[in-house]
Motif scaffolding. Structure first.
Motif, PDB file in Angstrom:
ATOM      1  N   GLN A  69      42.037  38.861  40.686  1.00 27.62           N
ATOM      2  CA  GLN A  69      43.412  38.979  41.508  1.00 27.62           C
ATOM      3  C   GLN A  69      42.916  38.317  43.001  1.00 27.62           C
ATOM      4  O   GLN A  69      42.181  38.526  43.524  1.00 27.62           O
ATOM      5  CB  GLN A  69      43.781  40.223  41.761  1.00 27.62           C
ATOM      6  N   HIS A  71      43.756  38.131  46.972  1.00 27.77           N
ATOM      7  CA  HIS A  71      44.133  38.853  48.044  1.00 27.77           C
ATOM      8  C   HIS A  71      44.144  38.178  49.401  1.00 27.77           C
ATOM      9  O   HIS A  71      43.310  37.347  49.461  1.00 27.77           O
ATOM     10  CB  HIS A  71      43.317  39.910  48.330  1.00 27.77           C
ATOM     11  N   ASP A  83      48.987  40.211  47.422  1.00 24.06           N
ATOM     12  CA  ASP A  83      48.214  40.189  46.469  1.00 24.06           C
ATOM     13  C   ASP A  83      49.034  39.585  45.362  1.00 24.06           C
ATOM     14  O   ASP A  83      49.999  39.874  44.997  1.00 24.06           O
ATOM     15  CB  ASP A  83      47.818  41.527  46.275  1.00 24.06           C
ATOM     16  N   SER A 111      39.204  39.550  43.791  1.00 22.50           N
ATOM     17  CA  SER A 111      38.689  40.752  43.147  1.00 22.50           C
ATOM     18  C   SER A 111      38.554  40.590  41.699  1.00 22.50           C
ATOM     19  O   SER A 111      39.266  39.959  41.015  1.00 22.50           O
ATOM     20  CB  SER A 111      39.634  42.009  43.511  1.00 22.50           C
TER      21      SER A 111
END
Length: 117
Positions: A69, A71, A83, A111
């Motif tokens: 993911q 961010h 995000d 992440s």
């Protein structure tokens, strides 16, 4: 004086050896006696910032699926941080994630979350 230095060195060596053994015992206890510690399989990612846009490029060379993911934290106080939607990157797969700010980008990071088998 020489004896005192030797005693300090021997004591330090014994303490360090004890700490090393304690760390190994703790690692075994955390994973069980027969379970090896689980290896971390995370996709290799890099980010590129171009103006107000951020693009993340991720490649997963491992046999497990990795959920990545992007961010983005925008530089201006009024610009909303965001995000991306998580993307599952399978074995030997590639993913590209893009986000943007209205003005300048403050920071961007990826992440990782392993997907259970």
């Amino acid at each position: 004086m020489r004896t005192r230095r030797t005693a300090v060195l021997v004591t330090t060596a014994v303490l360090l050896a004890g700490l090393t053994v304690s760390a190994e015992v703790y690692a075994r206890a955390a994973h069980g006696p027969d379970e090896p510690p689980e290896e971390e399989y995370i996709a290799s990612c890099r980010t590129e910032v171009e103006g107000s846009s951020v693009t993340a490029y991720c490649h997963n060379p491992f046999p497990r699926v990795d959920r990545v993911q992007l961010h983005v934290e925008c530089d201006r106080w009024w610009d909303l941080d965001s995000d991306s939607v998580p993307a599952e990157v399978g074995p030997t797969a590639y993913a590209e994630l893009t986000l943007r700010c209205w003005k300048e980008v403050g920071s961007a990071w990826i992440s990782h979350q392993p997907v259970p088998d």
